[in-house]
Design a protein around this motif. Structure first.
Motif, PDB file in Angstrom:
ATOM      1  N   LEU A  90       0.829  -1.216   0.000  1.00  0.00           N
ATOM      2  CA  LEU A  90       0.000   0.000   0.000  1.00  0.00           C
ATOM      3  C   LEU A  90       0.860   1.261   0.000  1.00  0.00           C
ATOM      4  O   LEU A  90       0.554   2.223  -0.705  1.00  0.00           O
ATOM      5  N   ALA A  91       1.926   1.270   0.783  1.00  0.00           N
ATOM      6  CA  ALA A  91       2.796   2.443   0.862  1.00  0.00           C
ATOM      7  C   ALA A  91       3.534   2.677  -0.455  1.00  0.00           C
ATOM      8  O   ALA A  91       3.742   3.823  -0.863  1.00  0.00           O
ATOM      9  N   LEU A  92       3.929   1.612  -1.128  1.00  0.00           N
ATOM     10  CA  LEU A  92       4.653   1.749  -2.391  1.00  0.00           C
ATOM     11  C   LEU A  92       3.742   2.139  -3.554  1.00  0.00           C
ATOM     12  O   LEU A  92       4.197   2.736  -4.531  1.00  0.00           O
ATOM     13  N   THR A  93       2.459   1.820  -3.452  1.00  0.00           N
ATOM     14  CA  THR A  93       1.542   2.035  -4.574  1.00  0.00           C
ATOM     15  C   THR A  93       1.500   3.484  -5.050  1.00  0.00           C
ATOM     16  O   THR A  93       1.708   3.734  -6.242  1.00  0.00           O
ATOM     17  N   PRO A  94       1.252   4.471  -4.192  1.00  0.00           N
ATOM     18  CA  PRO A  94       1.222   5.839  -4.709  1.00  0.00           C
ATOM     19  C   PRO A  94       2.569   6.300  -5.256  1.00  0.00           C
ATOM     20  O   PRO A  94       2.630   7.042  -6.234  1.00  0.00           O
ATOM     21  N   VAL A  95       3.641   5.840  -4.641  1.00  0.00           N
ATOM     22  CA  VAL A  95       4.972   6.191  -5.134  1.00  0.00           C
ATOM     23  C   VAL A  95       5.132   5.672  -6.563  1.00  0.00           C
ATOM     24  O   VAL A  95       5.564   6.403  -7.463  1.00  0.00           O
ATOM     25  N   MET A  96       4.768   4.425  -6.769  1.00  0.00           N
ATOM     26  CA  MET A  96       4.926   3.808  -8.090  1.00  0.00           C
ATOM     27  C   MET A  96       4.006   4.432  -9.128  1.00  0.00           C
ATOM     28  O   MET A  96       4.374   4.563 -10.291  1.00  0.00           O
ATOM     29  N   LEU A  97       2.812   4.805  -8.723  1.00  0.00           N
ATOM     30  CA  LEU A  97       1.855   5.357  -9.680  1.00  0.00           C
ATOM     31  C   LEU A  97       2.144   6.817 -10.032  1.00  0.00           C
ATOM     32  O   LEU A  97       1.796   7.263 -11.128  1.00  0.00           O
ATOM     33  N   LEU A  98       2.768   7.555  -9.142  1.00  0.00           N
ATOM     34  CA  LEU A  98       2.912   8.996  -9.342  1.00  0.00           C
ATOM     35  C   LEU A  98       4.323   9.450  -9.736  1.00  0.00           C
ATOM     36  O   LEU A  98       4.481  10.547 -10.249  1.00  0.00           O
ATOM     37  N   ARG A  99       5.320   8.644  -9.480  1.00  0.00           N
ATOM     38  CA  ARG A  99       6.684   9.075  -9.781  1.00  0.00           C
ATOM     39  C   ARG A  99       7.042   8.752 -11.234  1.00  0.00           C
ATOM     40  O   ARG A  99       6.286   8.116 -11.945  1.00  0.00           O
ATOM     41  N   ARG A 100       8.227   9.176 -11.625  1.00  0.00           N
ATOM     42  CA  ARG A 100       8.751   8.887 -12.960  1.00  0.00           C
ATOM     43  C   ARG A 100       8.804   7.377 -13.153  1.00  0.00           C
ATOM     44  O   ARG A 100       9.096   6.626 -12.222  1.00  0.00           O
ATOM     45  N   ARG A 101       8.540   6.932 -14.361  1.00  0.00           N
ATOM     46  CA  ARG A 101       8.480   5.496 -14.636  1.00  0.00           C
ATOM     47  C   ARG A 101       9.593   5.061 -15.584  1.00  0.00           C
ATOM     48  O   ARG A 101      10.076   5.831 -16.388  1.00  0.00           O
ATOM     49  N   GLY A 102       9.943   3.798 -15.461  1.00  0.00           N
ATOM     50  CA  GLY A 102      10.891   3.197 -16.379  1.00  0.00           C
ATOM     51  C   GLY A 102      12.342   3.339 -15.992  1.00  0.00           C
ATOM     52  O   GLY A 102      13.197   2.696 -16.588  1.00  0.00           O
ATOM     53  N   ASP A 103      12.652   4.136 -14.977  1.00  0.00           N
ATOM     54  CA  ASP A 103      14.046   4.285 -14.568  1.00  0.00           C
ATOM     55  C   ASP A 103      14.412   3.190 -13.557  1.00  0.00           C
ATOM     56  O   ASP A 103      13.577   2.368 -13.166  1.00  0.00           O
ATOM     57  N   ARG A 104      15.649   3.195 -13.157  1.00  0.00           N
ATOM     58  CA  ARG A 104      16.128   2.143 -12.252  1.00  0.00           C
ATOM     59  C   ARG A 104      15.376   2.119 -10.909  1.00  0.00           C
ATOM     60  O   ARG A 104      14.986   1.045 -10.449  1.00  0.00           O
ATOM     61  N   PRO A 105      15.158   3.273 -10.257  1.00  0.00           N
ATOM     62  CA  PRO A 105      14.384   3.227  -8.998  1.00  0.00           C
ATOM     63  C   PRO A 105      12.981   2.655  -9.202  1.00  0.00           C
ATOM     64  O   PRO A 105      12.489   1.921  -8.346  1.00  0.00           O
ATOM     65  N   HIS A 106      12.345   2.979 -10.314  1.00  0.00           N
ATOM     66  CA  HIS A 106      11.011   2.424 -10.583  1.00  0.00           C
ATOM     67  C   HIS A 106      11.079   0.903 -10.690  1.00  0.00           C
ATOM     68  O   HIS A 106      10.223   0.204 -10.138  1.00  0.00           O
ATOM     69  N   ARG A 107      12.084   0.409 -11.373  1.00  0.00           N
ATOM     70  CA  ARG A 107      12.220  -1.050 -11.516  1.00  0.00           C
ATOM     71  C   ARG A 107      12.492  -1.718 -10.172  1.00  0.00           C
ATOM     72  O   ARG A 107      11.913  -2.765  -9.865  1.00  0.00           O
ATOM     73  N   LEU A 108      13.357  -1.108  -9.362  1.00  0.00           N
ATOM     74  CA  LEU A 108      13.666  -1.686  -8.045  1.00  0.00           C
ATOM     75  C   LEU A 108      12.449  -1.645  -7.118  1.00  0.00           C
ATOM     76  O   LEU A 108      12.112  -2.645  -6.474  1.00  0.00           O
TER      77      LEU A 108
END
Length: 174
Positions: A68-86
């Motif tokens: 649940l805590a990661l969900t908004p981070v994943m949905l709202l931040r930049r996508r496709g970069d290394r942090p998104h993949r991790l």
């Protein structure tokens, strides 16, 4: 020096429109934040009962809270970069752990599986496919699957942890 930084930001290419969060994803992120708030409030209010809670429920609460805590981070931040993949890999692992742990929770249905366990099976199939679709750059499939997982396995299932005399509902409203 400040103007150089501003011009560097201005020249940085924006993410493609297809990768930017749309209204539905912003609503999913908001729903995840709200549900996370209710879950954390319930857990804190349930403090006197903590010693009586089986470890399997604590594991379930921890993995579900992480997802649940990661969900908004994943949905709202930049996508496709290394942090998104991790972070995405961590999110998928949390979803799988939550589903596996839920198979050990059989408080309803006289110790047998209940209808909610169908969702657990779906998550165990779908979560690795979400990860694979991202790794193989099937962005449309990945995005559609993530949205479905967040809506169904987190938000809808999360909502149903509060009514019907369930633990979080007892703690929050009891």
């Amino acid at each position: 020096m400040g103007s150089t930084t501003a011009s560097a930001r201005a020249t940085r290419p924006a993410p493609p429109p297809s990768l930017a969060a749309d209204l539905f994803e912003r609503l999913l992120a908001l729903g995840a934040v709200m549900l996370l708030g209710f879950v954390l409030a319930a857990i804190l209010r349930g403090y006197p009962s903590w010693p009586r809670v089986p470890i399997v429920l604590w594991v379930h609460l921890a993995t579900m809270t992480l997802a649940l805590a990661l969900t908004p981070v994943m949905l709202l931040r930049r996508r496709g970069d290394r942090p998104h993949r991790l972070l995405g890999t961590l999110w998928v692992a949390a979803m799988i752990a939550t589903a596996l742990d839920s198979l050990l929770i059989r408080n309803a249905n006289h110790g047998g599986f209940s209808i909610i366990h169908i969702l657990s099976a779906w998550v165990l199939i779908q979560a690795p496919l979400i990860w694979w679709s991202a790794r193989t750059h099937k962005i449309k499939q990945h995005r559609r699957s993530v949205r479905a997982m967040v809506f169904g396995a987190l938000l809808i299932a999360g909502f149903f942890t509060f009514p019907f005399n369930r633990l979080l509902g007892q703690w929050l409203f009891g």
